[in-house]
Structures are given as structure tokens and as C-alpha cells.
Design a protein around this motif. Structure first.
Motif, short mmCIF file in Angstrom:
data_model
loop_
_atom_site.label_atom_id
_atom_site.label_comp_id
_atom_site.label_asym_id
_atom_site.label_seq_id
_atom_site.Cartn_x
_atom_site.Cartn_y
_atom_site.Cartn_z
N ARG A 88 51.80 -63.70 -40.57
CA ARG A 88 52.71 -62.96 -39.69
C ARG A 88 53.01 -63.74 -38.42
O ARG A 88 54.16 -63.81 -37.98
CB ARG A 88 52.11 -61.58 -39.38
N VAL A 100 53.08 -47.54 -34.99
CA VAL A 100 52.61 -48.48 -36.00
C VAL A 100 51.47 -47.87 -36.81
O VAL A 100 51.43 -47.97 -38.05
CB VAL A 100 52.17 -49.80 -35.35
N VAL A 146 53.82 -47.93 -29.02
CA VAL A 146 53.76 -48.90 -30.12
C VAL A 146 52.56 -48.62 -31.00
O VAL A 146 52.67 -48.58 -32.24
CB VAL A 146 53.71 -50.34 -29.57
N ARG A 147 51.41 -48.40 -30.40
CA ARG A 147 50.19 -48.15 -31.18
C ARG A 147 50.34 -46.92 -32.07
O ARG A 147 49.97 -46.95 -33.25
CB ARG A 147 49.00 -47.96 -30.24
N ALA A 207 57.25 -54.70 -33.47
CA ALA A 207 55.90 -54.55 -34.00
C ALA A 207 55.92 -54.09 -35.46
O ALA A 207 55.14 -54.57 -36.30
CB ALA A 207 55.10 -53.57 -33.15
N LEU A 208 56.81 -53.17 -35.79
CA LEU A 208 56.88 -52.67 -37.16
C LEU A 208 57.37 -53.75 -38.13
O LEU A 208 56.85 -53.86 -39.25
CB LEU A 208 57.81 -51.46 -37.23
N TRP A 253 48.77 -58.27 -32.06
CA TRP A 253 48.20 -56.95 -32.31
C TRP A 253 48.80 -56.34 -33.58
O TRP A 253 48.08 -55.80 -34.42
CB TRP A 253 48.45 -56.02 -31.12
N ALA A 254 50.12 -56.41 -33.72
CA ALA A 254 50.77 -55.86 -34.91
C ALA A 254 50.30 -56.59 -36.17
O ALA A 254 50.06 -55.97 -37.21
CB ALA A 254 52.29 -55.95 -34.77
N THR A 305 46.67 -55.50 -37.02
CA THR A 305 46.66 -54.13 -37.53
C THR A 305 47.17 -54.08 -38.96
O THR A 305 46.60 -53.39 -39.82
CB THR A 305 47.52 -53.23 -36.63
N ALA A 306 48.24 -54.84 -39.24
CA ALA A 306 48.78 -54.88 -40.60
C ALA A 306 47.83 -55.58 -41.55
O ALA A 306 47.68 -55.18 -42.72
CB ALA A 306 50.13 -55.58 -40.60
N ALA A 363 54.62 -56.15 -38.75
CA ALA A 363 53.59 -55.56 -39.61
C ALA A 363 53.99 -55.52 -41.08
O ALA A 363 53.21 -55.91 -41.95
CB ALA A 363 53.26 -54.15 -39.12
#
Length: 317
Positions: free
Chosen positions: A152, A238, A234-235, A268-269, A299-300, A303-304, A272
Motif C-alpha cells: 500500500r 475506515v 477517518v478512524r 484512507a479508504l 495508518w490506513a 489497518t487494512a 485500504a
């Protein structure tokens, strides 16, 4: 480690990074300097996929801790099998840069047939399939996690190939062979050597139960990403969107994010779920400085990656 002149050339490859300006080796201080030194020592080069994180020192350290303790550190599994997993995951995520880099590594380790098959979209045996000890499974899952993350970052900040566009087609095969030699395993890579770069974490990674060092490494990285200044909006979005995501790419259209007004949420999406869809307009709309952009994308991506590992099943395709 690469010879001095080659190290210098590889350091200059940081100029290929887009959207942010990485810290140069000569200007690095503190934590950045420490990570850069270990990266060259243990990975063979100042790899742009790690060094691009340098506008945020903590994220830089987290990216290296994950990569080193999954791919580089010695363990139950071979470096070649780990490189196969890294290359398969990179193909799954449509990251040609990482497929090429780790295909070079496979070539240097005598696994050229698998490198070619993966690059050509043919099926190969996935080392994660079949019966494995808890320790071996933890190591290979850690590699998959690290590359779901790094793919990513690379898709956003680097181009389609690790070789600069200035390298002519006639010289690319030789250049790849040279680079591949520097990606060979170092003689001594004791597990846990990178852990002191980050404070102890509190994350719980059930898939890593067979390898305490891997569990510790990803826990420390998780705590570092969790502490980033990413907005609650955002958190929340997502987390909600990934809670039902099965890891499948959403396709070529980006209409699935059009309903979100916040440009940070949209970026962010896309990072991810479909990092290959990130483009100049999406990044520009977010309006972030270098550190903030690295941290949001990081961060994204983390998380993904956590979600991707939780829903994945090995497949040699």
C-alpha cells in the motif's frame, strides 16, 4: 552490505519517491539515522519502500521492525519461502514494484522459476498452505502482514519498478541481477534485533502466538500506528468499512468512495481497499504535509493489512 559506490547510488533512488521528500542519508539524525544504518546492514540497501517513511520517524521505525522481524530475521522458515509469500501477496495487491524487487531476491536465492511464474500470473505453491508448526505459520503470516502494508505504501509513493526510468531496456536484466545480489540474506540476523527501536506495545496478535518475537514486533508497531494523529472521522469510517470487507479489490471504478465528503476519509479508504487507485488528485485533495501524509497512508495501510490477514487463506495462484 553493498559496496560504497553502490550504496551511494541506491541512496539516490530516494529521489524516485513521490508526494513527500524522504530524509536523505546524509541529513538523517536520531531515530531516522539509526533505522537507516540497520536497514543497510541487514537488508543490503537503503530500500525506498522503507526510507519513504522517514518524514515520520516512528512510522519509519515501525515499518522496519515489521519487515526485519518477518522477512529478514532468522527463524524456522527459509528466506526463500518468505520471499515467495512476499511476492505472492504483492501480486495479489497489484504492486508490480514489490513483485519485481522480491522476484529479484528469489532469482538470487535460486528460485527463478517461481519468480517468473508469479510475475507471469501462473500458479505456484504457497508456503503457507499445508501443515506448519505454530512458529513457522507465525513467521509466514508476519511476512504476509508486512507486505499487505508495504504494498500500500509503495503503490502510493513509488512507481511501477524499482529501476529508474533512465535505465535502458538493454541494461535492465543486468541491473536486476546486481540488485538481487544485495537482497540475499545476511549471515547473522538474530530475531528481535530491531525491537528496541519502538516502545513495548499492547496489541494482541493471535496469529503470532507461535513466535513471541514476531508477536512483540507487531504489537510495538500496532501501538505506534495507534498513537498517530489520525482524525476520529477517518478512524471510524475506515473501521466500519473494513469490518465487513473480505479482502477483495473493489474493481477499477472509484465510485464506491464518492459518497464520502471528507478528502482524508476518501484517501484512507482507497489506500485500504484499492491502493492502486490512488492518484495525484486524491492526494492533492487531502492537502497534507509530508509527515501527515505518511502517517495517514501508513495508518490506513496498517489497518487494512490487519484485516487482510484476518480474512486470508493461503492460495498458490
Amino acid at each position: 552490505m553493498a559496496p560504497a559506490l553502490v550504496r551511494l547510488a541506491l541512496r539516490r533512488a530516494l529521489r524516485e519517491v513521490r508526494y513527500v521528500r524522504p530524509v536523505s542519508f546524509g541529513r538523517a539524525t536520531g531515530l531516522v539515522r539509526d533505522v537507516y544504518g540497520r536497514l543497510e546492514r541487514d537488508f543490503g540497501m537503503l530500500a525506498p519502500p522503507v526510507a519513504l517513511h522517514s518524514p515520520s520517524p516512528d512510522v519509519l521505525a515501525a515499518s522496519w521492525v515489521m519487515l526485519r522481524e518477518s522477512l529478514v530475521a532468522s527463524g524456522e522458515t527459509s528466506r526463500a519461502d518468505r520471499e515467495v509469500v512476499a511476492t505472492l501477496v504483492s501480486r495479489e495487491n497489484s504492486c508490480p514494484y514489490c513483485v519485481e524487487v522480491h522476484g529479484m531476491a528469489l532469482d538470487s536465492l535460486g528460485r527463478s522459476s517461481e519468480a517468473s511464474a508469479i510475475a507471469e500470473g501462473r500458479s505456484v505453491a504457497d508456503p503457507r498452505a499445508g501443515t506448519l508448526s505454530p512458529g513457522a505459520r507465525a513467521e509466514l503470516t508476519a511476512v504476509a502482514f508486512a507486505f499487505h502494508y508495504l504494498n500500500r505504501m509503495v503503490s502510493v509513493f513509488l512507481g511501477a519498478s524499482p529501476l529508474p526510468s533512465s535505465v535502458p531496456d538493454s541494461a535492465r536484466a543486468k541491473a536486476k541481477a546486481v540488485l538481487g545480489r544485495f537482497l540475499r540474506p545476511v549471515e547473522e540476523a538474530p530475531p528481535g534485533d530491531s525491537l528496541d527501536l519502538l516502545p513495548a506495545g499492547s496489541g494482541d496478535f493471535a496469529w503470532a502466538v507461535g513466535n513471541p518475537v514476531v508477536a512483540d514486533a507487531f504489537s510495538r508497531a500496532s501501538t505506534a500506528f495507534g498513537a498517530l494523529a489520525v482524525s476520529s472521522a477517518v478512524r471510524e469510517v475506515v473501521a466500519r468499512e473494513l469490518s465487513t470487507w473480505d479482502g477483495s479489490p473493489p474493481g477499477l471504478s472509484r465510485s464506491w468512495v464518492d459518497s464520502f465528503d471528507d478528502p482524508g476519509v476518501r484517501l484512507a479508504l482507497v489506500v485500504a481497499k484499492a491502493p492502486y487507485q490512488v492518484d495525484d488528485a486524491l492526494v492533492a485533495a487531502a492537502g497534507l504535509g509530508d509527515r501527515e501524509l505518511v502517517e495517514l497512508v501508513g495508518w490506513a495501510g496498517f489497518t487494512a493489512a490487519a484485516r487482510a490477514v484476518s480474512v486470508a487463506s493461503p492460495r498458490g495462484r
